[in-house]
Write a protein that holds these residues in place. Structure first.
Motif, PDB file in Angstrom:
ATOM      1  N   SER A   1      -1.094   3.063 -40.734  1.00  0.00           N
ATOM      2  CA  SER A   1      -0.537   3.780 -41.883  1.00  0.00           C
ATOM      3  C   SER A   1      -0.531   2.876 -43.101  1.00  0.00           C
ATOM      4  O   SER A   1      -0.528   1.638 -42.995  1.00  0.00           O
ATOM      5  CB  SER A   1       0.881   4.286 -41.592  1.00  0.00           C
ATOM      6  N   LEU A   2      -0.540   3.521 -44.261  1.00  0.00           N
ATOM      7  CA  LEU A   2      -0.566   2.825 -45.544  1.00  0.00           C
ATOM      8  C   LEU A   2       0.211   3.681 -46.531  1.00  0.00           C
ATOM      9  O   LEU A   2      -0.141   4.841 -46.766  1.00  0.00           O
ATOM     10  CB  LEU A   2      -2.016   2.633 -46.011  1.00  0.00           C
ATOM     11  N   VAL A   3       1.287   3.129 -47.099  1.00  0.00           N
ATOM     12  CA  VAL A   3       2.113   3.886 -48.039  1.00  0.00           C
ATOM     13  C   VAL A   3       2.383   3.040 -49.282  1.00  0.00           C
ATOM     14  O   VAL A   3       2.260   1.813 -49.268  1.00  0.00           O
ATOM     15  CB  VAL A   3       3.453   4.316 -47.400  1.00  0.00           C
TER      16      VAL A   3
ATOM     17  N   VAL B   1      -8.326  -2.987 -49.568  1.00  0.00           N
ATOM     18  CA  VAL B   1      -9.731  -2.584 -49.498  1.00  0.00           C
ATOM     19  C   VAL B   1      -9.939  -1.856 -48.173  1.00  0.00           C
ATOM     20  O   VAL B   1      -9.686  -2.419 -47.102  1.00  0.00           O
ATOM     21  CB  VAL B   1     -10.679  -3.796 -49.581  1.00  0.00           C
ATOM     22  N   LEU B   2     -10.368  -0.603 -48.246  1.00  0.00           N
ATOM     23  CA  LEU B   2     -10.660   0.180 -47.042  1.00  0.00           C
ATOM     24  C   LEU B   2     -12.150   0.058 -46.730  1.00  0.00           C
ATOM     25  O   LEU B   2     -12.983   0.677 -47.379  1.00  0.00           O
ATOM     26  CB  LEU B   2     -10.277   1.641 -47.245  1.00  0.00           C
ATOM     27  N   ALA B   3     -12.478  -0.768 -45.747  1.00  0.00           N
ATOM     28  CA  ALA B   3     -13.860  -0.968 -45.295  1.00  0.00           C
ATOM     29  C   ALA B   3     -13.910  -0.592 -43.822  1.00  0.00           C
ATOM     30  O   ALA B   3     -14.163  -1.425 -42.958  1.00  0.00           O
ATOM     31  CB  ALA B   3     -14.286  -2.422 -45.521  1.00  0.00           C
ATOM     32  N   LEU B   4     -13.671   0.681 -43.534  1.00  0.00           N
ATOM     33  CA  LEU B   4     -13.361   1.121 -42.180  1.00  0.00           C
ATOM     34  C   LEU B   4     -14.569   1.259 -41.273  1.00  0.00           C
ATOM     35  O   LEU B   4     -14.433   1.215 -40.052  1.00  0.00           O
ATOM     36  CB  LEU B   4     -12.621   2.463 -42.243  1.00  0.00           C
ATOM     37  N   GLY B   5     -15.756   1.493 -41.841  1.00  0.00           N
ATOM     38  CA  GLY B   5     -16.942   1.665 -41.006  1.00  0.00           C
ATOM     39  C   GLY B   5     -16.857   2.925 -40.160  1.00  0.00           C
ATOM     40  O   GLY B   5     -16.228   3.913 -40.536  1.00  0.00           O
ATOM     41  N   HIS B   6     -17.497   2.891 -38.988  1.00  0.00           N
ATOM     42  CA  HIS B   6     -17.479   4.041 -38.082  1.00  0.00           C
ATOM     43  C   HIS B   6     -16.094   4.171 -37.459  1.00  0.00           C
ATOM     44  O   HIS B   6     -15.578   3.224 -36.864  1.00  0.00           O
ATOM     45  CB  HIS B   6     -18.528   3.872 -36.984  1.00  0.00           C
ATOM     46  N   VAL B   7     -15.508   5.341 -37.586  1.00  0.00           N
ATOM     47  CA  VAL B   7     -14.192   5.606 -37.009  1.00  0.00           C
ATOM     48  C   VAL B   7     -14.303   6.790 -36.062  1.00  0.00           C
ATOM     49  O   VAL B   7     -15.250   7.583 -36.138  1.00  0.00           O
ATOM     50  CB  VAL B   7     -13.152   5.899 -38.111  1.00  0.00           C
ATOM     51  N   PRO B   8     -13.348   6.931 -35.147  1.00  0.00           N
ATOM     52  CA  PRO B   8     -13.397   8.076 -34.222  1.00  0.00           C
ATOM     53  C   PRO B   8     -13.303   9.396 -34.982  1.00  0.00           C
ATOM     54  O   PRO B   8     -12.741   9.466 -36.078  1.00  0.00           O
ATOM     55  CB  PRO B   8     -12.169   7.860 -33.331  1.00  0.00           C
ATOM     56  N   ALA B   9     -13.859  10.443 -34.386  1.00  0.00           N
ATOM     57  CA  ALA B   9     -13.812  11.775 -34.989  1.00  0.00           C
ATOM     58  C   ALA B   9     -13.498  12.796 -33.910  1.00  0.00           C
ATOM     59  O   ALA B   9     -13.875  12.636 -32.742  1.00  0.00           O
ATOM     60  CB  ALA B   9     -15.140  12.119 -35.664  1.00  0.00           C
ATOM     61  N   HIS B  10     -12.793  13.840 -34.306  1.00  0.00           N
ATOM     62  CA  HIS B  10     -12.540  14.935 -33.384  1.00  0.00           C
ATOM     63  C   HIS B  10     -13.845  15.697 -33.133  1.00  0.00           C
ATOM     64  O   HIS B  10     -14.739  15.735 -33.995  1.00  0.00           O
ATOM     65  CB  HIS B  10     -11.489  15.880 -33.956  1.00  0.00           C
TER      66      HIS B  10
ATOM     67  N   ARG C   1     -17.159  12.586 -41.213  1.00  0.00           N
ATOM     68  CA  ARG C   1     -16.533  13.562 -42.113  1.00  0.00           C
ATOM     69  C   ARG C   1     -15.039  13.292 -42.104  1.00  0.00           C
ATOM     70  O   ARG C   1     -14.401  13.355 -41.048  1.00  0.00           O
ATOM     71  CB  ARG C   1     -16.808  14.994 -41.660  1.00  0.00           C
ATOM     72  N   VAL C   2     -14.470  13.017 -43.260  1.00  0.00           N
ATOM     73  CA  VAL C   2     -13.067  12.598 -43.282  1.00  0.00           C
ATOM     74  C   VAL C   2     -12.140  13.702 -42.781  1.00  0.00           C
ATOM     75  O   VAL C   2     -11.091  13.416 -42.197  1.00  0.00           O
ATOM     76  CB  VAL C   2     -12.646  12.115 -44.682  1.00  0.00           C
ATOM     77  N   LEU C   3     -12.499  14.975 -42.982  1.00  0.00           N
ATOM     78  CA  LEU C   3     -11.635  16.048 -42.498  1.00  0.00           C
ATOM     79  C   LEU C   3     -11.715  16.205 -40.981  1.00  0.00           C
ATOM     80  O   LEU C   3     -10.895  16.899 -40.388  1.00  0.00           O
ATOM     81  CB  LEU C   3     -11.995  17.370 -43.184  1.00  0.00           C
ATOM     82  N   GLN C   4     -12.689  15.571 -40.357  1.00  0.00           N
ATOM     83  CA  GLN C   4     -12.841  15.635 -38.903  1.00  0.00           C
ATOM     84  C   GLN C   4     -12.367  14.346 -38.240  1.00  0.00           C
ATOM     85  O   GLN C   4     -12.462  14.190 -37.028  1.00  0.00           O
ATOM     86  CB  GLN C   4     -14.314  15.902 -38.559  1.00  0.00           C
ATOM     87  N   THR C   5     -11.836  13.439 -39.028  1.00  0.00           N
ATOM     88  CA  THR C   5     -11.527  12.109 -38.521  1.00  0.00           C
ATOM     89  C   THR C   5     -10.423  12.121 -37.482  1.00  0.00           C
ATOM     90  O   THR C   5      -9.492  12.934 -37.535  1.00  0.00           O
ATOM     91  CB  THR C   5     -11.135  11.161 -39.676  1.00  0.00           C
ATOM     92  N   ALA C   6     -10.538  11.190 -36.529  1.00  0.00           N
ATOM     93  CA  ALA C   6      -9.474  10.926 -35.565  1.00  0.00           C
ATOM     94  C   ALA C   6      -8.882   9.543 -35.797  1.00  0.00           C
ATOM     95  O   ALA C   6      -8.121   9.043 -34.963  1.00  0.00           O
ATOM     96  CB  ALA C   6     -10.011  11.038 -34.140  1.00  0.00           C
ATOM     97  N   SER C   7      -9.205   8.939 -36.925  1.00  0.00           N
ATOM     98  CA  SER C   7      -8.623   7.650 -37.294  1.00  0.00           C
ATOM     99  C   SER C   7      -7.158   7.861 -37.688  1.00  0.00           C
ATOM    100  O   SER C   7      -6.869   8.647 -38.592  1.00  0.00           O
ATOM    101  CB  SER C   7      -9.384   7.050 -38.480  1.00  0.00           C
ATOM    102  N   PRO C   8      -6.214   7.189 -37.034  1.00  0.00           N
ATOM    103  CA  PRO C   8      -4.801   7.356 -37.411  1.00  0.00           C
ATOM    104  C   PRO C   8      -4.544   7.049 -38.883  1.00  0.00           C
ATOM    105  O   PRO C   8      -3.758   7.743 -39.534  1.00  0.00           O
ATOM    106  CB  PRO C   8      -4.074   6.373 -36.496  1.00  0.00           C
TER     107      PRO C   8
ATOM    108  N   LEU D   1      -6.741   7.156 -41.576  1.00  0.00           N
ATOM    109  CA  LEU D   1      -7.283   8.187 -42.459  1.00  0.00           C
ATOM    110  C   LEU D   1      -6.499   9.486 -42.332  1.00  0.00           C
ATOM    111  O   LEU D   1      -6.238  10.176 -43.330  1.00  0.00           O
ATOM    112  CB  LEU D   1      -8.761   8.428 -42.142  1.00  0.00           C
ATOM    113  N   ARG D   2      -6.120   9.825 -41.092  1.00  0.00           N
ATOM    114  CA  ARG D   2      -5.356  11.061 -40.891  1.00  0.00           C
ATOM    115  C   ARG D   2      -4.025  11.002 -41.636  1.00  0.00           C
ATOM    116  O   ARG D   2      -3.597  11.972 -42.265  1.00  0.00           O
ATOM    117  CB  ARG D   2      -5.130  11.253 -39.393  1.00  0.00           C
ATOM    118  N   GLN D   3      -3.346   9.845 -41.557  1.00  0.00           N
ATOM    119  CA  GLN D   3      -2.063   9.693 -42.257  1.00  0.00           C
ATOM    120  C   GLN D   3      -2.238   9.772 -43.762  1.00  0.00           C
ATOM    121  O   GLN D   3      -1.450  10.425 -44.463  1.00  0.00           O
ATOM    122  CB  GLN D   3      -1.414   8.362 -41.858  1.00  0.00           C
TER     123      GLN D   3
END
Length: 673
Positions: free
Chosen positions: A161-163, A198-207, A567-574, A576-578
């Motif tokens: 998470s990032l706030v 800096v968000l350099a996340l690369g390949h992340v899980p997806a639903h 696709r960010v709307l399909q992401t399973a990254s905690p 990105l989802r948050q």
């Protein structure tokens, strides 16, 4: 709990989330900026977060199978500008190869692999990961030696998470254990504060998409094995039983990892024979292989790359597609219309199409002059006249004139249907499975022979020209010069699948291996436009092609040979989802021809460097995005930076990292105490 802070004035803290190639590039460019600004401004702390190996990240893990190869030659990729001075820690992969590892402590296997590489070799991905780790460690060490830098720390954690926290940012990171390549969470989350992220996340899980999710759920109910899209090194290959049929959906790059893992990875062996290109190998089975039955929409795998040392053939010339001319035209239009852009189909493809055809027939004229009914030079002269001719409303007249010229004076060659190359068996029916296997095998053998011709092969030169055009188009899209509607319906709709299947294929070794497996009946092909499903009566996956008249294939296993969706709307990254759920991030909104909003694949960002934009359209002061999640404002974000290329061109990722580093240093100077 919170991290312990050093006593004294608080340093400016930079959090880099993602320690893979993009994160490493940011560190390297930050080092370059700080060397120029040494002694001035606020002290700096750098925290780098990743649950995977620093430098290598998830995809390039040094612990993955040595069987998985890169899809670019050694001479192409880099995470830093080429080294020009001995004390620079950054260097290209080719420089690392040529230097024997640049002093890195290599394992016996790594040292042997490195010694056997040549400029045009396709290295194991694990070896490229070792290069990435070397650059990361060298850069981190050099940063620590700067007077202004108080700390550079790699935090083996997953940021979840990032706030916002007043003028700073609060990150919650879940520690993980040291198991490679599959780390597990351990301990309580730790909180960190940062002034910039800096968000350099690369390949992340997806639903899974809805169809995949339904397939997976139904498979679970009847105890079938469904393997969804995944990074190949993360797939539990041992769950695919020997001696049974395994259906594979997808014949792109991930397919070749499936292929090699289930054959050589199970003790099989390819042996050289004197059959020449296309028939250079035979396969000796171990008996532990499954029967691999594969399919894709086009019905055939990606074409092999040409046997040359370079990513793009050095002799390729774009004579018609001049992006600078298009840019100038758009600049003139923007005087009265600030929103003016180009359309790929109207302004780019007709020019690139000309270049591809000219490359094909020019190469054919040099290699097989006897296939022309008149002097090849005269034919080329007439072809150029057709390609050069200006037309008014009839913008496509040149194409029919070129087709007529070829029909009259090069009938043995025929007209090169460039879009049709993406569907070699389009509208063609096959009376049996055997007939289709023979057709695909012939296609593979001819493709390997074509690749062996290198720059002397007309088709590979045409494809090389198409690839050169792709790189120019990639830059135009990054500059915002192609309209949203054109990107959605033309570039992503048909050009991207075409150019990917032709230009982004594996080294020819993989096509030779696949041909050998097809001859050994270890691999079979279903056919174009495949239909997959589950038969509840037989409790098996089923697959068939409407273009092949044969019984459906059945199997207890289905493997999706593809990466998780970017696709960010399909992401399973905690994380990105948050960010999306809390409105701190949003997908970029694109517009179709009717002006209707369509969510893009990537995050909404603004400016250069790319600042993250929240759900209210406001840019974060100091959250920057780099890499795959920029796919709505860039194209081909998974392609590595090209060594020696301009930072605003084929090495744009390095240019993006430079811009971020420059802004980080500027912000830290503005916060000087």
């Amino acid at each position: 709990m919170s991290e312990q802070q050093n006593s004294g004035p608080e340093p400016y803290t930079i959090a880099v989330v993602g320690a893979g190639p993009r994160g490493t590039s940011v560190l390297e460019r930050l080092l370059a900026q700080l060397r120029h600004a040494e002694g001035r401004g606020r002290r700096i702390r750098v925290l780098v977060f990743d649950q995977f190996e620093p430098g290598a990240g998830r995809v390039w893990s040094t612990a993955q199978s040595r069987l998985f190869l890169m899809n670019t030659p050694s001479v192409f990729p880099t995470v830093a500008p080429e080294r020009t001075h001995p004390d620079e820690p950054g260097l290209s992969f080719e420089q690392w190869r040529a230097s024997g590892g640049d002093g890195a402590l290599l394992s016996t296997v790594e040292a042997q692999e490195l010694a056997e590489l040549e400029r045009g070799s396709y290295p194991p991905r694990a070896l490229y990961g070792r290069y990435l780790r070397h650059v990361f460690e060298s850069v981190a060490t050099a940063l620590r030696n700067l007077e202004r830098v108080v700390e550079v720390r790699f935090v083996r954690s997953e940021v979840r998470s990032l706030v916002r926290a007043d003028a700073r940012y609060l990150l919650a990171a879940q520690p993980v254990d040291d198991s490679y390549p599959h780390p597990r969470a351990q301990g309580a989350p730790v909180e960190f504060t940062a002034d910039a992220v800096v968000l350099a996340l690369g390949h992340v899980p997806a639903h899974l998409n809805p169809a995949q999710a339904a397939m997976s759920e139904e498979a679970d109910e009847i105890a079938l094995t469904y393997q969804g899209p995944n990074v190949p090194s993360d797939v539990p290959w041992e769950k695919i039983p020997a001696g049974h049929t395994a259906l594979v959906r997808g014949l792109g790059l991930n397919f070749f990892d499936v292929m090699v893992e289930l054959t050589v990875g199970r003790g099989g062996e390819f042996r050289a024979v004197n059959g020449g290109p296309g028939q250079a190998l035979e396969y000796w089975a171990s008996g532990f292989e499954p029967k691999i039955v594969a399919a894709s929409r086009r019905g055939t795998p990606y074409r092999a790359k040409a046997c040359i040392e370079d990513f793009i053939p050095p002799s390729v010339r774009l004579e018609y597609f001049d992006s600078e001319v298009i840019v100038q035209r758009i600049a003139e239009q923007r005087v009265t219309n600030p929103e003016a852009t180009a359309e790929f189909g109207a302004h780019v493809w007709p020019l690139l199409h000309r270049d591809v055809l000219l490359a094909y027939y020019r190469t054919a004229a040099a290699r097989t002059p006897g296939r022309f009914t008149l002097d090849p030079d005269e034919f080329l002269s007439r072809l150029v006249s057709v390609l050069d001719a200006e037309h008014q409303a009839g913008a496509k007249v040149w194409l029919s004139e070129a087709q007529q010229l070829v029909a009259e004076h090069a009938p043995a060659l025929g007209f090169l249907d460039v879009p049709g190359l993406g569907h070699p068996f389009a509208e063609r029916g096959f009376g049996s499975a055997k007939e289709y296997q023979n057709a695909v095998l012939k296609y593979l053998e001819e493709d390997a022979l074509s690749s062996a011709g290198g720059e002397k092969d007309p088709l590979k030169m045409a494809i090389g020209t198409l690839n050169a055009g792709r790189m120019e188009l990639k830059n135009m899209i990054a500059e915002g010069l192609i309209s949203d509607d054109s990107r959605l319906n033309e570039v992503q709709g048909w050009f991207e699948p075409l150019v990917e299947g032709l230009s982004s294929g594996p080294p020819v070794q993989r096509i030779e291996e696949l041909a050998a497996l097809a001859r050994a009946s270890v691999v079979e092909f279903i056919g174009p436009d495949p239909e997959f499903g589950i038969d509840p009566v037989s409790s098996a996956f089923i697959a068939s092609s409407p273009w092949v008249d044969s019984p459906s294939y059945t199997a207890p296993v289905l493997v999706e040979a593809m990466m998780p969706a970017n696709r960010v709307l399909q992401t399973a990254s905690p994380l990105l989802r948050q960010l999306l759920d809390d409105g701190l991030a949003a997908p970029l909104t694109m517009r179709n021809a009717a002006g209707e909003p369509i969510p893009g694949q990537g995050l909404d960002v603004v400016g250069e460097p790319y600042r993250l934009v929240d759900a209210h359209g406001l840019a974060h002061r100091a959250i920057f995005v780099l890499g795959l999640q920029l796919s709505s404002v860039q194209w081909g974000t998974a392609i590595a930076a090209q060594a020696g290329a301009p930072l605003d061109g084929a090495a744009r990722t390095l240019g993006d990292a430079r811009d971020i580093a420059h802004e980080l240093v500027r912000l830290s100077n503005n916060h000087a105490l």
